[in-house]
Design a protein around this motif. Sequence first.
Motif, PDB file in Angstrom:
ATOM      1  N   UNK A 192      55.544  44.654  42.675  1.00  0.00           N
ATOM      2  CA  UNK A 192      55.871  43.371  42.159  1.00  0.00           C
ATOM      3  C   UNK A 192      54.989  42.132  42.672  1.00  0.00           C
ATOM      4  N   UNK A 193      54.760  42.372  43.945  1.00  0.00           N
ATOM      5  CA  UNK A 193      53.948  41.353  44.547  1.00  0.00           C
ATOM      6  C   UNK A 193      52.745  41.847  45.337  1.00  0.00           C
ATOM      7  N   UNK A 194      51.572  41.213  44.938  1.00  0.00           N
ATOM      8  CA  UNK A 194      50.381  41.685  45.513  1.00  0.00           C
ATOM      9  C   UNK A 194      49.536  40.380  45.789  1.00  0.00           C
ATOM     10  N   UNK A 195      49.234  40.359  47.108  1.00  0.00           N
ATOM     11  CA  UNK A 195      48.008  39.293  47.380  1.00  0.00           C
ATOM     12  C   UNK A 195      47.099  39.794  48.302  1.00  0.00           C
ATOM     13  N   UNK A 196      45.922  39.781  47.851  1.00  0.00           N
ATOM     14  CA  UNK A 196      44.665  40.406  48.570  1.00  0.00           C
ATOM     15  C   UNK A 196      43.507  39.323  48.552  1.00  0.00           C
ATOM     16  N   UNK A 197      44.127  37.858  48.345  1.00  0.00           N
ATOM     17  CA  UNK A 197      43.156  36.974  48.081  1.00  0.00           C
ATOM     18  C   UNK A 197      42.465  36.393  49.798  1.00  0.00           C
ATOM     19  N   UNK A 198      41.309  35.964  49.789  1.00  0.00           N
ATOM     20  CA  UNK A 198      40.842  35.392  51.038  1.00  0.00           C
ATOM     21  C   UNK A 198      40.320  36.620  51.870  1.00  0.00           C
ATOM     22  N   UNK A 199      39.389  37.579  51.253  1.00  0.00           N
ATOM     23  CA  UNK A 199      39.163  38.789  52.186  1.00  0.00           C
ATOM     24  C   UNK A 199      37.702  38.692  51.514  1.00  0.00           C
ATOM     25  N   UNK A 200      37.015  39.840  51.718  1.00  0.00           N
ATOM     26  CA  UNK A 200      35.596  40.039  51.248  1.00  0.00           C
ATOM     27  C   UNK A 200      35.627  41.560  50.533  1.00  0.00           C
ATOM     28  N   UNK A 201      36.779  41.646  49.535  1.00  0.00           N
ATOM     29  CA  UNK A 201      36.597  42.575  48.731  1.00  0.00           C
ATOM     30  C   UNK A 201      35.629  42.599  47.322  1.00  0.00           C
ATOM     31  N   UNK A 220      46.126  46.929  37.994  1.00  0.00           N
ATOM     32  CA  UNK A 220      46.102  45.807  38.854  1.00  0.00           C
ATOM     33  C   UNK A 220      45.269  44.629  37.952  1.00  0.00           C
ATOM     34  N   UNK A 221      45.076  44.948  36.731  1.00  0.00           N
ATOM     35  CA  UNK A 221      44.665  44.090  35.888  1.00  0.00           C
ATOM     36  C   UNK A 221      45.837  43.169  35.235  1.00  0.00           C
ATOM     37  N   UNK A 222      47.054  43.567  35.381  1.00  0.00           N
ATOM     38  CA  UNK A 222      48.119  42.692  35.064  1.00  0.00           C
ATOM     39  C   UNK A 222      48.469  41.620  36.289  1.00  0.00           C
ATOM     40  N   UNK A 223      48.001  41.575  37.214  1.00  0.00           N
ATOM     41  CA  UNK A 223      48.121  40.790  38.180  1.00  0.00           C
ATOM     42  C   UNK A 223      47.645  39.359  38.004  1.00  0.00           C
ATOM     43  N   UNK A 224      48.026  38.351  38.507  1.00  0.00           N
ATOM     44  CA  UNK A 224      47.505  37.095  38.308  1.00  0.00           C
ATOM     45  C   UNK A 224      46.174  36.908  38.990  1.00  0.00           C
ATOM     46  N   UNK A 225      44.853  36.510  38.580  1.00  0.00           N
ATOM     47  CA  UNK A 225      43.814  36.029  39.057  1.00  0.00           C
ATOM     48  C   UNK A 225      43.940  35.729  40.713  1.00  0.00           C
ATOM     49  N   UNK A 226      45.074  34.776  40.871  1.00  0.00           N
ATOM     50  CA  UNK A 226      45.050  34.078  42.026  1.00  0.00           C
ATOM     51  C   UNK A 226      45.223  35.131  43.317  1.00  0.00           C
ATOM     52  N   UNK A 227      45.876  36.228  42.849  1.00  0.00           N
ATOM     53  CA  UNK A 227      46.206  37.177  43.847  1.00  0.00           C
ATOM     54  C   UNK A 227      44.848  37.773  44.474  1.00  0.00           C
ATOM     55  N   UNK A 228      43.774  37.486  43.838  1.00  0.00           N
ATOM     56  CA  UNK A 228      42.492  38.180  44.319  1.00  0.00           C
ATOM     57  C   UNK A 228      41.482  36.902  44.715  1.00  0.00           C
ATOM     58  N   UNK A 229      42.022  35.654  44.685  1.00  0.00           N
ATOM     59  CA  UNK A 229      41.031  34.563  44.689  1.00  0.00           C
ATOM     60  C   UNK A 229      40.569  34.623  46.271  1.00  0.00           C
ATOM     61  N   UNK A 230      39.326  33.788  46.205  1.00  0.00           N
ATOM     62  CA  UNK A 230      38.524  33.745  47.726  1.00  0.00           C
ATOM     63  C   UNK A 230      37.936  34.993  48.139  1.00  0.00           C
TER      64      UNK A 230
END
Length: 796
Positions: free
Chosen positions: A680-689, A698-708
Motif C-alpha cells: 500500500x506504500x511504495x516510494x522509489x523516488x530519487x534513484x536511477x531506475x 505499479x501503474x496504480x501508484x502515484x507518479x510522485x512515488x517514482x519522481x527523481x
Amino acid sequence: MMSPKLLELQHLKYLDLSSINFNGTRLPYFIDSLSNLRHLDLSFASFGGRFPSQVGNLTHLQYLDLSGNDFNRVENLNSWLPLLSSLTYLDPSSTNLSNVHDWLEIESKLPKLTNLTLWGCGLPSPVIHSSTLFNINSSKSLAHVDLSQSQCTSPSIFLWLSNYNASLVLLDLSNNSLTGLIPSVIENFTSLVHLYLYQNKFDAVNLHSFSSLCSLQELSLGNTSLSGQFSKFVQMLSMCVQNSLEYLYLSDNHLSGSIPNLTNFSSLKALSLSRNQLSGTIPESIGQLSNLEQMDLAMNALQDVVSESHLSNLSRLTYLDLSSNLLVLSFSSNWVPPFKLRYIDLGWFWGTTSNGQVISLFNKQIGEMFANSTRNFTYYLEIHLSSNQIEGPIPSTLSHVSYLDLSSNNILGSISILCEAYKSLMFLNLSNNNLFGELPHCWTHFDHLVMLDLSYNAFSGKIPSTVGSLYHVEKLKLRSNRVVGEFPSSLKNCTSLKVIDVGNNQLSGCIPKWLGVSLHKLVVLMLSSNNFNGSMPSELCRLTNIQNLDVSANNISGTIPKCLNNFTVLAQKGNSSPTLQHSYRRVDTSYGVDYMDDATFVWKGRMHSIDFLSNRLTGEIPNEITDLVGLVSLNLSRNGLIGELPAKIGKLQALDVLDLSRNQIDGRIPTSLARIGRLSVLDLSDNFIVKIPTSTQLQSFDPSNFAGNPELCEPPLQKMCVDQQETVISSNEEEKDELITWGFYVSMGLGFIVGFWGVCGSLIFVKPWRYSYFRFLNVLNDWLYVRVISIKRQFN
C-alpha cells in the motif's frame, strides 16, 4: 534438549514436559519409541519446526497436549491422528491448521474422545456434507469442545455439535466470526454447563435459544448483538437455571430497560452488564445476592443513589465497577463494608477500604491523588493511574507496590525516591511525564523488575552500569530523553531482555556486537535517532527472534549484512504477534501479574519491520533480504545503496510498506514487485531506475512515488520509453540462471584448453602413446569392416 536416555524408560506411561523452554527445537523423532505412553503433555514447551506426526506411533496414548508451541503449519492430520484411537483428550491449540479442511472428519475417527481443544488454530470451513455430519461414527461422549479464537465462520459447526447434545458439558466458540442467527439446534444441548459465545458477529440472538439449557452454570454472551429488554431475558432464564446459574456475562450488547429483581438467582457469583443501554435504578434487592463476587455495571445510563442497603450482604464481593453512570454514593460515616474489595472503579471515587490490592483509575482527570499524606497506600500491590493530571513528585508512600503505572501525567523532579521506597517493583511505567536529572545508580536493589519504561521525559547523563543488575528485566524503554554516551557493556547480563527502545536520544559509539551474542531473546530493538556510527555488526544476525529492528537516523556506514536471512521469525509467514506478554510472580506473596506491551512498535497490527532510514549505508541490497517473507515494512531510504533491486523481491508477499527512495539504485523494476498484492506504500523516488514494467499494479501508484529518476519511463509517468515497446521482463528472465556469468565463460575456456592439450598434446609429444593410439584405431577399423560385411551377407 531432550536426552535420548529417555528411551531407557521403556515402561514409561506418563510424560509431562509442559512449560519447559526448548527454544524452538524440533521434537525428537525418538519420542515414538516410548511405546507405552498413555499421557503426553508438551504444552507451552517452545518446540518448533515440523509438526510432530511421529506421535501417531504412540497408539496407546489417551492424553495428548501439544498446545502453545511454534510448530509449522500443518498440512495433513489424516496420516497419523486416526491411529490414536484410544485418545480421550486432544489439544493442539495455537497450531496453524488452516490447510486441514477435513478436520471434522478426522475427529470422527477418534471414538473415545471426550475433550477437544483447538483454540487459536485458524480452522478453515470444513469440507463436509451436512448428511455426513449426522452419520459420522464418532464418539458419543464428547464433553469438552473449545474452538475459541480459531476463525470459525461456518454454521455447520453447530450441526456437527448436535451429534453430542446429550454429552456436551462445555462449549467455547468465543472470539470467532460466526454470523447469522444462533441455530435452533443449540436448544437441544441440555447437558451444557458452560457456554461461551462472546465476541462473534451474530446478526441477532434469540433469547429463547437458552430457555431449555437447565444445567447452565456459566453463560457468556458478551459482544454478540444481544438486544431487547434485560428483564425479559432474566424472565426467560428464570424458567430453568435460576438455581444453578453462577456466572452471567452480557457486556457489550444492546440490552435496554431496567435491572429487575435478581434474588431468584441465589447462586450467582459474577454479573457483568457493562457497556449496554440499561437505565433506571439499581434495585436494593441486588444486595441479597450473598454469593456475588464480581459486579460490573459500568458504562450504562443508570441513575440512582447507591446506599448501604445495595451492598449490605455482599460479603464475598471482591470486584466492583459502577463507573460511567449517573450514580451517587450515600453511606453513613460509621458504616463498615462487609466485603474486602481487591478492585474498585467508580469513575471519580477514591476507594476507602484498606484491604484493596488494585487501584485502576486511568484517564479520570485526577489531579491531586497524592496531595493528602494521610491516605494509606501501604498495602496496595497494583496501581494504574495513567493519563490523569497528577502533579508533583513521585510519592514515597507506596512501599509495597509491585505494579506502578503513573504514565502520561504531570509528575516532575527526579526519581531518586525509587531507591528508598520501591524495593518490590516488578513493573514501572513513568513515561510521558516531566521527570529530569540523571538516572540513579541504585538498580541493584530491584531484583524483581521485569518492565522499566522511562520514555518521553527529560533524563540526561549516561545509562548507569548498574542496569546490568536487572537480571529479570524483559523490557527497557528510554525513548525520547537526553541520554548520552555508549551502551553500558553490563547490559549484556540482562539476558531476559525482549524489548530495548532507546530511540531519540544522544547515544554514540558503535552498535555493540554483544547485542546479538548475549541478548538472543530480543524481539524489538529500537536504536533510531541517535549518533551511532561504524558498520552494522554481523553479530546482529544472531537475533533469530527479532521482529522489529530500527537503526534509522544514525551515522552507520558499510554494507547491509547478507546474513539477515538468519532472522528466523522474519523468515516465516504468519508468525507475527502485535503484542508481547511479560509476567512475573512475587515470591513473598501470591501476587502475580501479566503485562501486555502497547502497540508502539506495531505496523497495521503486526510487528515485522526493518528500518535503516537515513544512514550512510553503501553497496547493493543483498538478495538474502528477500528470504524475510514475513516482513511487513522495509525502509532503506536516504542511504547510498547502489545496483539493481533484487529480482526475487516479489517473495516478500507480506509487505505493506517499501521505501527505497533517495539512494543510487539503478536498472529496471522487477515485475515480481508487482505481485506483492498487499503493498500500500511504495516510494522509489530519487534513484536511477530506468523502466517501470507495464500492465502491472505499479501503474496504480502515484507518479510522485517514482519522481527523481531522470531516465525512468512508462506509466504512471507521462514519459514513454523511446522504443515504444512493452518489454515486460518475464519471471524466467528476472530469475535468470546465475551460473551464466563472466566467470562461467572463463572456466569453460580454461576447461577446453586443459582438456584438449591434455589429450592431443600427449599424442603429439609422446611417441609410444601415439603409436598405440593409431594401432587401436586400425584394429577398430578392421573390426567394424568385418562386422559390416557379415551383416550385409546375412541380408543377401
